[in-house]
Design an enzyme around this catalytic site. Sequence first.
Site, PDB file in Angstrom:
ATOM      1  N   ARG A 112       2.781  13.646  -8.454  1.00  0.00           N
ATOM      2  CA  ARG A 112       2.946  12.778  -9.618  1.00  0.00           C
ATOM      3  C   ARG A 112       1.617  12.620 -10.350  1.00  0.00           C
ATOM      4  O   ARG A 112       0.555  12.549  -9.729  1.00  0.00           O
ATOM      5  CB  ARG A 112       3.463  11.415  -9.161  1.00  0.00           C
ATOM      6  CG  ARG A 112       3.675  10.402 -10.256  1.00  0.00           C
ATOM      7  CD  ARG A 112       4.469   9.210  -9.747  1.00  0.00           C
ATOM      8  NE  ARG A 112       3.741   8.426  -8.768  1.00  0.00           N
ATOM      9  CZ  ARG A 112       4.290   7.447  -8.044  1.00  0.00           C
ATOM     10  NH1 ARG A 112       5.572   7.171  -8.184  1.00  0.00           N
ATOM     11  NH2 ARG A 112       3.566   6.763  -7.179  1.00  0.00           N
ATOM     12  N   ARG A 149      -1.924  -1.376 -10.380  1.00  0.00           N
ATOM     13  CA  ARG A 149      -0.718  -2.159 -10.622  1.00  0.00           C
ATOM     14  C   ARG A 149      -1.021  -3.635 -10.414  1.00  0.00           C
ATOM     15  O   ARG A 149      -2.096  -3.995  -9.931  1.00  0.00           O
ATOM     16  CB  ARG A 149       0.390  -1.680  -9.693  1.00  0.00           C
ATOM     17  CG  ARG A 149      -0.050  -1.633  -8.244  1.00  0.00           C
ATOM     18  CD  ARG A 149       0.907  -0.814  -7.404  1.00  0.00           C
ATOM     19  NE  ARG A 149       0.485   0.568  -7.227  1.00  0.00           N
ATOM     20  CZ  ARG A 149       1.292   1.566  -6.897  1.00  0.00           C
ATOM     21  NH1 ARG A 149       2.568   1.328  -6.703  1.00  0.00           N
ATOM     22  NH2 ARG A 149       0.852   2.785  -6.746  1.00  0.00           N
ATOM     23  N   GLY A 153       2.553   3.627   1.550  1.00  0.00           N
ATOM     24  CA  GLY A 153       3.153   3.870   2.852  1.00  0.00           C
ATOM     25  C   GLY A 153       3.654   5.284   3.042  1.00  0.00           C
ATOM     26  O   GLY A 153       3.838   5.742   4.176  1.00  0.00           O
ATOM     27  N   ARG A 154       3.867   5.993   1.946  1.00  0.00           N
ATOM     28  CA  ARG A 154       4.283   7.399   2.040  1.00  0.00           C
ATOM     29  C   ARG A 154       3.692   8.195   0.872  1.00  0.00           C
ATOM     30  O   ARG A 154       4.328   9.094   0.334  1.00  0.00           O
ATOM     31  CB  ARG A 154       5.803   7.518   2.039  1.00  0.00           C
ATOM     32  CG  ARG A 154       6.499   6.876   0.840  1.00  0.00           C
ATOM     33  CD  ARG A 154       7.961   7.236   0.842  1.00  0.00           C
ATOM     34  NE  ARG A 154       8.653   6.662  -0.297  1.00  0.00           N
ATOM     35  CZ  ARG A 154       9.811   7.108  -0.764  1.00  0.00           C
ATOM     36  NH1 ARG A 154      10.380   8.145  -0.185  1.00  0.00           N
ATOM     37  NH2 ARG A 154      10.406   6.527  -1.786  1.00  0.00           N
ATOM     38  N   ASP A 188       4.427  -4.512  -7.461  1.00  0.00           N
ATOM     39  CA  ASP A 188       3.736  -3.256  -7.142  1.00  0.00           C
ATOM     40  C   ASP A 188       4.253  -2.103  -7.989  1.00  0.00           C
ATOM     41  O   ASP A 188       3.723  -0.985  -7.891  1.00  0.00           O
ATOM     42  CB  ASP A 188       3.858  -2.928  -5.648  1.00  0.00           C
ATOM     43  CG  ASP A 188       5.291  -2.864  -5.172  1.00  0.00           C
ATOM     44  OD1 ASP A 188       5.984  -3.891  -5.251  1.00  0.00           O
ATOM     45  OD2 ASP A 188       5.723  -1.789  -4.725  1.00  0.00           O
ATOM     46  N   ASP A 243       8.620   6.458   8.195  1.00  0.00           N
ATOM     47  CA  ASP A 243       8.176   7.814   8.523  1.00  0.00           C
ATOM     48  C   ASP A 243       7.268   8.410   7.455  1.00  0.00           C
ATOM     49  O   ASP A 243       6.668   9.467   7.654  1.00  0.00           O
ATOM     50  CB  ASP A 243       9.368   8.736   8.780  1.00  0.00           C
ATOM     51  CG  ASP A 243      10.305   8.877   7.592  1.00  0.00           C
ATOM     52  OD1 ASP A 243       9.911   8.505   6.465  1.00  0.00           O
ATOM     53  OD2 ASP A 243      11.443   9.352   7.780  1.00  0.00           O
ATOM     54  N   GLY A 244       7.161   7.754   6.298  1.00  0.00           N
ATOM     55  CA  GLY A 244       6.285   8.242   5.241  1.00  0.00           C
ATOM     56  C   GLY A 244       6.787   9.477   4.519  1.00  0.00           C
ATOM     57  O   GLY A 244       6.063  10.054   3.707  1.00  0.00           O
ATOM     58  N   GLY A 263       0.804  -1.218   0.000  1.00  0.00           N
ATOM     59  CA  GLY A 263       0.000   0.000   0.000  1.00  0.00           C
ATOM     60  C   GLY A 263       0.835   1.265   0.000  1.00  0.00           C
ATOM     61  O   GLY A 263       2.066   1.242   0.026  1.00  0.00           O
TER      62      GLY A 263
END
Length: 485
Positions: free
Chosen positions: A178, A185, A94-95, A254, A127-128, A92
């Site tokens: 982005r 994916r 995560g950041r 992914d 820490d993302g 997933g």
Amino acid sequence: MSVAPALTVALGDRFARELPEMAVPWQAAETPAPRLLALDEELAAELGLDPAALRGPEGIGLLTGTLVPEGARPVAQAYSGHQFGYYNPRLGDGRALLLGELVDTAGRLRDLHLKGSGRTPFSRGGDGLAAVGPMLREHVVSRAMHALGIPTTRSLAVVATGRPVRRETLLPGAVLARVAASHLRVGSFQYARATGDDGLLRRLADHAVARHHPAAADADNRYLALFEAVVAAQASLVARWMLVGFVHGVMNTDNVTISGETIDFGPCAFMEGYDEDTWYSSVDQGGRYRYGNQPLVAEWDLARLAEALLPLLAAEQEQAVELAVEALQRFRPAYDAALLTGWRAKLGLPEGLDDDVARGVVDDLLALLRANKVDLTGFARRLSAAARGDAEPARSLVLDLAAADGWLARWRALGPDADAMDRVNPVYVPRNHLVEEALAAATAGDTAPFERLVEVVSRPFEERPGLERYAEPGPAGPYVTFCGT
């Protein structure tokens, strides 16, 4: 004092609405002192966004996720994935965050997505956050890939956050904004399959068909047609990588998109001295994702997609497996055909030339480049001069002059089209040493080298005086890239 124009943007929530089981509503972390480092104004215009407004407070808020339009519903997306061959059921964002979807000026639905926007429920102890250097790498490489005509996610902007990020040392933090056709994916389908909910898997597949491969909706077996379309898209994409010496570096499931766009420019690099065993990633200890392995890995990743789709392909598993295997077997011929077509263009070979003859010329050239560790980009570009009668620029890159002369004579006898070659063989790619130089300067506060590099690689086929250093390979020696997490 001038006032920034108001920002007008409407962000939809189609993914979150249609697939709520795979979308966790979330908010980006605050940015103490945001400062715009890079903005792709051409992309902004394509999206119907005013570049001047993006540079203002509202725009910076959008680009960092701290000030989103009314009605927007940012989410962290759920997905699984095989990382270096090992399955992780819960990866997933995560950041990262999907801010939402917008319709560009051509009527296409596009994702607006953040990277480095803080911790989410998928952060797994991280820490993302992201540092300036890796986010600027994404920006320059995605700009180059787009200019080279290679399907890719694109960096709209990079914003320094004013928050330090702890990695090996303390580094300045940044957020990447982005843009992608979507962020679906292979890992998205692996996640849906792992839930055991065939209804979710079917909705995800229908979402992918509608968004990326609408022709599959009219097929007798739409889900098989979807898989076939993804196989074809990835075969074409990886062939394009190979033609410019691009080494992705982390082809986990992914990072394999359903749209056929390149995604994630962490440990990527452009190969210089031709060698199929080239890889750069610090985390790829065994070279799983080396240059020459990329088509094999893509095929392996697509097999994982086939496994995830099995319940949709046929009522009986045995029949579903047969259909999946037959479809997957089309990857290699499609890849080989795309690669040969690309090489025919790079070498300016005439139309009508027998494929076996063309293949022999290409194979012998690659053997020559491999044996002499010749710079792929530089040699291919210099061949157009050889087609015009001056072989010395290309010849000078090869140590074995007798072998070079033999191949050049054989190739020139075929009557290559020099002008056509110049249209497909770039003068400039993001040379690894120049990327590192620009990122180091930007991290220290000087963005001028980075801005110059972006400007150069955004016009890769146009040779310009004064830019000779951007066309030359870097110093000999090992080069290592890092994923930035």
